[in-house]
Design a protein around this motif. Structure first.
Motif, short mmCIF file in Angstrom:
data_model
loop_
_atom_site.label_atom_id
_atom_site.label_comp_id
_atom_site.label_asym_id
_atom_site.label_seq_id
_atom_site.Cartn_x
_atom_site.Cartn_y
_atom_site.Cartn_z
N SER A 259 0.84 -1.21 0.00
CA SER A 259 0.00 0.00 0.00
C SER A 259 0.86 1.25 0.00
CB SER A 259 -0.90 0.01 1.23
OG SER A 259 -0.13 0.18 2.41
N LEU A 260 0.26 2.37 -0.38
CA LEU A 260 0.99 3.64 -0.41
C LEU A 260 1.49 4.00 0.99
CD1 LEU A 260 1.92 6.17 -1.93
CD2 LEU A 260 -0.34 7.16 -1.50
N GLU A 261 0.65 3.79 1.99
CA GLU A 261 1.02 4.13 3.36
C GLU A 261 2.22 3.31 3.83
OE1 GLU A 261 -0.96 4.11 7.86
OE2 GLU A 261 -2.17 3.58 6.10
N GLU A 262 2.18 1.99 3.57
CA GLU A 262 3.28 1.13 3.98
C GLU A 262 4.54 1.43 3.20
OE1 GLU A 262 4.33 -3.65 4.51
OE2 GLU A 262 2.38 -3.02 3.69
N ALA A 263 4.39 1.72 1.90
CA ALA A 263 5.54 2.05 1.07
C ALA A 263 6.22 3.32 1.56
CB ALA A 263 5.11 2.21 -0.38
N GLN A 311 15.76 -2.28 -1.06
CA GLN A 311 14.46 -2.68 -1.56
C GLN A 311 13.90 -1.57 -2.45
OE1 GLN A 311 11.95 -5.02 1.47
NE2 GLN A 311 13.13 -3.66 2.77
N TRP A 312 13.21 -1.97 -3.50
CA TRP A 312 12.65 -1.00 -4.45
C TRP A 312 11.13 -1.11 -4.45
CZ3 TRP A 312 15.67 2.66 -6.53
CH2 TRP A 312 17.05 2.43 -6.53
N VAL A 313 10.48 0.03 -4.31
CA VAL A 313 9.03 0.09 -4.47
C VAL A 313 8.76 0.62 -5.87
CG1 VAL A 313 6.86 1.04 -3.64
CG2 VAL A 313 8.69 0.52 -2.02
N VAL A 314 8.29 -0.25 -6.75
CA VAL A 314 8.13 0.08 -8.16
C VAL A 314 6.75 0.69 -8.38
CG1 VAL A 314 8.44 -0.76 -10.50
CG2 VAL A 314 9.53 -1.96 -8.61
N CYS A 315 6.72 1.80 -9.13
CA CYS A 315 5.45 2.49 -9.32
C CYS A 315 5.29 2.97 -10.76
CB CYS A 315 5.34 3.68 -8.36
SG CYS A 315 6.73 4.82 -8.39
N CYS A 316 4.03 3.11 -11.15
CA CYS A 316 3.65 3.69 -12.43
C CYS A 316 2.24 4.26 -12.24
CB CYS A 316 3.71 2.66 -13.56
SG CYS A 316 2.47 1.34 -13.42
N ASP A 317 1.56 4.62 -13.31
CA ASP A 317 0.25 5.24 -13.14
C ASP A 317 -0.83 4.25 -12.74
OD1 ASP A 317 0.46 3.99 -15.55
OD2 ASP A 317 -0.53 5.54 -16.73
N SER A 318 -0.77 3.01 -13.22
CA SER A 318 -1.85 2.06 -12.95
C SER A 318 -1.42 0.82 -12.19
CB SER A 318 -2.46 1.60 -14.28
OG SER A 318 -1.50 0.85 -15.02
N VAL A 338 5.46 -3.88 -5.54
CA VAL A 338 4.64 -3.14 -6.50
C VAL A 338 3.69 -2.22 -5.72
CG1 VAL A 338 2.89 -3.30 -8.31
CG2 VAL A 338 4.72 -5.01 -8.17
N LEU A 339 3.72 -0.92 -6.06
CA LEU A 339 2.80 0.02 -5.40
C LEU A 339 1.37 -0.29 -5.85
CD1 LEU A 339 2.45 2.45 -3.56
CD2 LEU A 339 2.75 3.92 -5.57
N ASP A 340 0.58 -0.78 -4.92
CA ASP A 340 -0.77 -1.24 -5.22
C ASP A 340 -1.64 -0.05 -5.68
OD1 ASP A 340 -2.87 -2.96 -5.49
OD2 ASP A 340 -3.34 -3.06 -3.36
N GLY A 341 -2.29 -0.24 -6.84
CA GLY A 341 -3.19 0.80 -7.34
C GLY A 341 -2.51 1.90 -8.10
N GLY A 342 -1.20 1.87 -8.21
CA GLY A 342 -0.50 2.91 -8.96
C GLY A 342 -0.27 4.18 -8.16
#
Length: 347
Positions: A259-263, A311-318, A338-342
């Motif tokens: 999740s964004l919060e955890e990331a 560690q890498w938190v990978v993100c994109c728009d979706s 993976v950042l859940d939900g983009g």
């Protein structure tokens, strides 16, 4: 270290947990193991190293040390202390140094874990799996690839039953740019060339793939067309997995969503960093603080620019491109989420 020598299974009769494996499982494991002679004074591993190898002291003496160099324990081949793996927690919590010349059995830790799980669950016999392909050793080869070592054993069993063996002659196209994604491929032998077509120009040569390399996952994960062409350079043998099976058995277990919060907590504490895999033009319109921008289409080529000890938190728009990127990172031994939900909306 010396050249590996053939290993007699009898060597493992007192080594734990090797002595708990079924004979056929131990035989397969030892095909990929090494019996090595290490000179006096050499360090086998240091504190913080990944424990990718399970090491047993067969002959000689090894001392384990803490960060201050204090000796914590001595391990001697042939004695009870040598019957167990050397400090097998990952990352290593101690360092190991050879007191004199030492003979060490080096076993792949991930493969050992898979074999132990298979033997203890008894869900599928190795003989049943062997019928899934023409090459008797193809399963052992796949299990040497880090990606497959990270997949739950039950998924691996199902995957091995569903994979198909295919061959390609030199010059034959395996994957065509612009086509719909249908299979995920693993090269077992041979070599392939990856190219990308350009409008009004010659194709760009992107990479050459050797045995152990995987390809085809990006179109399956992102539900897009193939972004490159893969052609056999030599007579090539591959294993392939259908789109649906790939998603169910491989991608879902490896796509560790966060999740964004955890990331944010991980990044702010210094335990992780942001990796934005959007195009530079998208990145320029807004990004997360401190994010590294490495577009998905060049990720494989420039992967060496990323630190492997974070560690890498990978993100994109979706989340689609970041899922594909995280799969690539996992293949190469990186720890990725993976950042859940983009990405969150700006502002």
């Amino acid at each position: 270290m010396t050249t590996p020598t053939p290993i007699d299974p009898a060597l493992c009769k007192s080594l734990v947990p090797l002595n708990a494996l079924k004979p056929e499982s131990l035989t397969d494991l030892l095909k990929k193991a090494q019996l090595q002679t290490v000179p006096k004074g050499q360090t086998l591993f240091k504190i913080g190293d990944d424990a990718r190898s399970a090491l047993y002291v067969v002959k000689g003496e090894v001392h384990l040390h803490d960060a201050a160099g204090k000796a914590l324990a001595r391990v001697v081949g042939g004695e009870p202390s040598g019957m167990h793996r050397l400090a097998h927690q990952s990352p290593r919590r101690v360092s190991a140094r050879c007191v004199g010349e030492v003979q060490v059995l080096n076993v792949d830790a991930g493969l050992l874990d898979v074999m132990l799980t298979w033997d203890q669950t008894g869900a599928i016999e190795v003989s049943d799996l062997s019928s899934a392909g023409d090459n008797d050793d193809w399963m052992s080869k796949l299990l040497q690839i880090r990606t497959f070592q990270m997949v739950p054993p039950s998924n691996l069993q199902a995957m091995f039953m569903r994979m198909q063996s295919v061959s390609a002659a030199p010059g034959e196209t395996i994957v065509k740019q612009g086509a719909e994604g249908d299979y995920f491929y693993v090269i077992m032998s041979g070599r392939c060339l990856v190219t990308r077509e350009q409008a009004h120009a010659k194709p760009i040569r992107l990479a050459e793939l050797e045995p152990g390399a995987c390809f085809g996952e990006e179109a399956l994960i992102s539900e897009t067309q193939r972004n490159a062409t893969v052609t056999a350079v030599l007579p090539t043998q591959l294993m392939r997995l259908s789109k649906d099976d790939f998603r169910q058995l491989l991608n879902e277990p490896l796509a560790r969503k966060i999740s964004l919060e955890e990331a944010r907590r991980k990044v702010e504490s210094g335990d992780a960093r942001w990796l934005d895999v959007r195009l530079p033009s998208e990145f320029a319109t807004g990004s997360l603080p401190g994010a590294v921008n490495l577009p998905l289409y060049v990720l494989r080529i420039k992967l060496g620019a990323l630190e492997n000890n974070t560690q890498w938190v990978v993100c994109c728009d979706s989340g689609r491109r970041s899922s594909a990127a995280a799969f690539v990172l996992a293949q190469k031994g990186y720890s990725a989420f993976v950042l859940d939900g983009g990405l969150p909306p700006p502002g």
